[in-house]
Design a protein around this motif. Sequence first.
Motif, PDB file in Angstrom:
ATOM      1  N   ALA A   1     -11.804 -75.993  69.966  1.00 52.94           N
ATOM      2  CA  ALA A   1     -12.497 -75.022  69.101  1.00 52.94           C
ATOM      3  C   ALA A   1     -12.978 -73.819  69.906  1.00 52.94           C
ATOM      4  CB  ALA A   1     -13.669 -75.699  68.401  1.00 52.94           C
ATOM      5  N   GLU A   2     -13.513 -74.065  71.097  1.00 50.74           N
ATOM      6  CA  GLU A   2     -14.003 -72.977  71.953  1.00 50.74           C
ATOM      7  C   GLU A   2     -12.874 -72.051  72.409  1.00 50.74           C
ATOM      8  OE1 GLU A   2     -15.974 -75.145  74.995  1.00 50.74           O
ATOM      9  OE2 GLU A   2     -17.651 -75.736  73.684  1.00 50.74           O
ATOM     10  N   LYS A   3     -11.659 -72.605  72.474  1.00 50.95           N
ATOM     11  CA  LYS A   3     -10.498 -71.794  72.847  1.00 50.95           C
ATOM     12  C   LYS A   3      -9.924 -71.030  71.644  1.00 50.95           C
ATOM     13  CE  LYS A   3     -10.126 -72.847  77.255  1.00 50.95           C
ATOM     14  NZ  LYS A   3     -10.180 -71.831  78.342  1.00 50.95           N
ATOM     15  N   GLY A   4     -10.564 -71.172  70.494  1.00 48.11           N
ATOM     16  CA  GLY A   4     -10.187 -70.386  69.322  1.00 48.11           C
ATOM     17  C   GLY A   4      -9.140 -71.009  68.421  1.00 48.11           C
ATOM     18  N   HIS A   5      -8.856 -72.280  68.595  1.00 50.87           N
ATOM     19  CA  HIS A   5      -7.818 -72.912  67.772  1.00 50.87           C
ATOM     20  C   HIS A   5      -8.364 -73.272  66.394  1.00 50.87           C
ATOM     21  CE1 HIS A   5      -4.894 -73.102  70.996  1.00 50.87           C
ATOM     22  NE2 HIS A   5      -5.887 -73.439  71.795  1.00 50.87           N
ATOM     23  N   ASN A   6      -7.620 -72.840  65.371  1.00 52.48           N
ATOM     24  CA  ASN A   6      -8.052 -73.134  64.005  1.00 52.48           C
ATOM     25  C   ASN A   6      -7.108 -74.087  63.271  1.00 52.48           C
ATOM     26  OD1 ASN A   6      -5.889 -71.442  63.380  1.00 52.48           O
ATOM     27  ND2 ASN A   6      -7.209 -69.636  63.177  1.00 52.48           N
TER      28      ASN A   6
ATOM     29  N   ILE B   1     -19.625 -96.451  80.280  1.00 52.67           N
ATOM     30  CA  ILE B   1     -18.962 -95.596  81.271  1.00 52.67           C
ATOM     31  C   ILE B   1     -18.932 -94.166  80.746  1.00 52.67           C
ATOM     32  CG2 ILE B   1     -16.824 -95.156  82.520  1.00 52.67           C
ATOM     33  CD1 ILE B   1     -18.236 -97.664  83.429  1.00 52.67           C
ATOM     34  N   ASN B   2     -19.536 -93.260  81.498  1.00 51.12           N
ATOM     35  CA  ASN B   2     -19.595 -91.864  81.094  1.00 51.12           C
ATOM     36  C   ASN B   2     -18.249 -91.166  81.266  1.00 51.12           C
ATOM     37  OD1 ASN B   2     -22.363 -92.012  80.494  1.00 51.12           O
ATOM     38  ND2 ASN B   2     -22.921 -91.631  82.625  1.00 51.12           N
ATOM     39  N   VAL B   3     -18.057 -90.110  80.506  1.00 50.06           N
ATOM     40  CA  VAL B   3     -16.808 -89.344  80.528  1.00 50.06           C
ATOM     41  C   VAL B   3     -17.111 -87.867  80.767  1.00 50.06           C
ATOM     42  CG1 VAL B   3     -15.695 -90.967  78.947  1.00 50.06           C
ATOM     43  CG2 VAL B   3     -16.812 -88.927  78.038  1.00 50.06           C
ATOM     44  N   SER B   4     -16.069 -87.127  81.147  1.00 47.89           N
ATOM     45  CA  SER B   4     -16.223 -85.684  81.348  1.00 47.89           C
ATOM     46  C   SER B   4     -14.909 -84.985  81.014  1.00 47.89           C
ATOM     47  CB  SER B   4     -16.626 -85.374  82.797  1.00 47.89           C
ATOM     48  OG  SER B   4     -15.640 -85.839  83.697  1.00 47.89           O
ATOM     49  N   LEU B   5     -14.979 -83.696  80.792  1.00 51.65           N
ATOM     50  CA  LEU B   5     -13.795 -82.899  80.469  1.00 51.65           C
ATOM     51  C   LEU B   5     -13.155 -82.355  81.740  1.00 51.65           C
ATOM     52  CD1 LEU B   5     -11.983 -81.261  78.433  1.00 51.65           C
ATOM     53  CD2 LEU B   5     -13.704 -79.451  78.607  1.00 51.65           C
ATOM     54  N   VAL B   6     -11.849 -82.537  81.867  1.00 52.80           N
ATOM     55  CA  VAL B   6     -11.082 -81.895  82.931  1.00 52.80           C
ATOM     56  C   VAL B   6     -10.225 -80.814  82.276  1.00 52.80           C
ATOM     57  CG1 VAL B   6      -9.302 -82.183  84.697  1.00 52.80           C
ATOM     58  CG2 VAL B   6     -11.013 -83.979  84.349  1.00 52.80           C
ATOM     59  N   GLU B   7     -10.527 -79.567  82.588  1.00 49.49           N
ATOM     60  CA  GLU B   7      -9.762 -78.480  81.992  1.00 49.49           C
ATOM     61  C   GLU B   7      -8.403 -78.367  82.675  1.00 49.49           C
ATOM     62  OE1 GLU B   7     -11.662 -74.809  81.045  1.00 49.49           O
ATOM     63  OE2 GLU B   7     -13.672 -75.690  81.146  1.00 49.49           O
ATOM     64  N   GLY B   8      -7.430 -77.882  81.914  1.00 48.93           N
ATOM     65  CA  GLY B   8      -6.093 -77.690  82.450  1.00 48.93           C
ATOM     66  C   GLY B   8      -5.375 -76.593  81.680  1.00 48.93           C
ATOM     67  N   ASP B   9      -4.302 -76.080  82.274  1.00 52.04           N
ATOM     68  CA  ASP B   9      -3.561 -74.975  81.645  1.00 52.04           C
ATOM     69  C   ASP B   9      -2.773 -75.409  80.411  1.00 52.04           C
ATOM     70  OD1 ASP B   9      -4.514 -73.178  83.508  1.00 52.04           O
ATOM     71  OD2 ASP B   9      -2.825 -73.470  84.874  1.00 52.04           O
ATOM     72  N   SER B  10      -2.780 -76.711  80.115  1.00 52.54           N
ATOM     73  CA  SER B  10      -2.116 -77.154  78.879  1.00 52.54           C
ATOM     74  C   SER B  10      -2.884 -76.718  77.646  1.00 52.54           C
ATOM     75  CB  SER B  10      -1.969 -78.679  78.878  1.00 52.54           C
ATOM     76  OG  SER B  10      -3.236 -79.307  78.817  1.00 52.54           O
ATOM     77  N   VAL B  11      -4.126 -76.269  77.833  1.00 55.20           N
ATOM     78  CA  VAL B  11      -4.932 -75.708  76.744  1.00 55.20           C
ATOM     79  C   VAL B  11      -5.347 -74.306  77.141  1.00 55.20           C
ATOM     80  CG1 VAL B  11      -7.046 -75.868  75.389  1.00 55.20           C
ATOM     81  CG2 VAL B  11      -5.806 -77.941  75.986  1.00 55.20           C
ATOM     82  N   GLY B  12      -4.861 -73.327  76.406  1.00 55.41           N
ATOM     83  CA  GLY B  12      -5.242 -71.944  76.642  1.00 55.41           C
ATOM     84  C   GLY B  12      -5.875 -71.350  75.395  1.00 55.41           C
ATOM     85  N   LYS B  13      -6.240 -70.094  75.487  1.00 58.08           N
ATOM     86  CA  LYS B  13      -6.826 -69.418  74.331  1.00 58.08           C
ATOM     87  C   LYS B  13      -5.747 -69.122  73.306  1.00 58.08           C
ATOM     88  CE  LYS B  13     -10.818 -67.291  76.591  1.00 58.08           C
ATOM     89  NZ  LYS B  13     -11.499 -66.024  76.881  1.00 58.08           N
ATOM     90  N   ARG B  14      -6.165 -69.204  72.046  1.00 55.83           N
ATOM     91  CA  ARG B  14      -5.231 -68.912  70.965  1.00 55.83           C
ATOM     92  C   ARG B  14      -4.914 -67.416  70.935  1.00 55.83           C
ATOM     93  NH1 ARG B  14      -4.696 -67.182  65.883  1.00 55.83           N
ATOM     94  NH2 ARG B  14      -3.347 -68.344  64.457  1.00 55.83           N
TER      95      ARG B  14
END
Length: 321
Positions: free
Chosen positions: A165-170, A308-321
């Motif tokens: 959502a933050e990357k603008g995907h609708n 067990i806690n989790v976290s986000l690993v960003e990657g280039d497979s998700v870019g801005k729309r």
Amino acid sequence: MVSIKDIAKKAGVSISTVSYALNGSTKVTKETSERIIAIAKELDYIPSAAARSLKKRETKIIGVYLTDYSGAFYGQLLQGMMETLTQNGYELIVCSGKESHRFLPERMVDGAIILDATYDTEELLSHAERGHKLVVMDRKIDHPNISQVLLDNKAGATLAIDHLAEKGHNKVYVVKGPEESFDARQRLEAVRKAVQRYSHIEYIELDGDFNKPSGETAAKKIHDEFSGPVGVFCLNDEMAIGMFNYFSGKKLKIGKDVHVIGFDNIETAQYIHPRLATINYSKFKWGALASELLLKLIKNQEIDHERINVSLVEGDSVGKR
């Protein structure tokens, strides 16, 4: 198979004398003991683990029950279990299938770690009622002989949807997991709740089975329906990699047209191009903690359920729309 009775017959002694000798008892003279042990070796006698465990009430073996062994997920998880158990004088056997369920009631293992969706909760509760110690990693059960160490699946799934959502995907596809999987159900529940906060997002669910072929099948569906950039949350990395496989020979590109995020951060995720965005947690820690909790249960020590806690690993497979 050679038995204690066979050794006793050849040595000309009683069965109890053979038992004392093989167990190092001082009730048998050194000479007699050495003769019995020599005969046992000559006959290629192998002690019965089941009989020994009944006598000592322990085997120093822990069973871990898995739904299957496929995919890249299990290596670090099992390593965490094994290292913790080895440090405490225990060994690990990996089990799958109904036949191995008898290891618990027959006391061939001192306790079990469960990550097996096919193992009925009612059966686990029955074992616990009989005093067997268990740690579950894939369900919630309330029993004094059962502890649980669960992933924060809901937080991870929420992070994934928020990231898209933050990357603008609708327009967002979610590739589900098997219906019997506790983790898949929790992730999907969190996804459905998270998308409600984004009224502009068109949300579509696709079937999946936590493996690469189901990721490829979902990718074909997305390809056939494509009309503009889309976000895709695969509920595990194996399906995300299947999606990479499908689009590798197509004009549509991951990270440009189809923006993919997975869950698990398996080792392969950091080597594929573009780097897969995913939800990370320590599989080693998850396995180690499950072992620690089980050993505490066996020793009748006080325990708490763990997460067990989790976290986000960003990657280039998700870019801005």
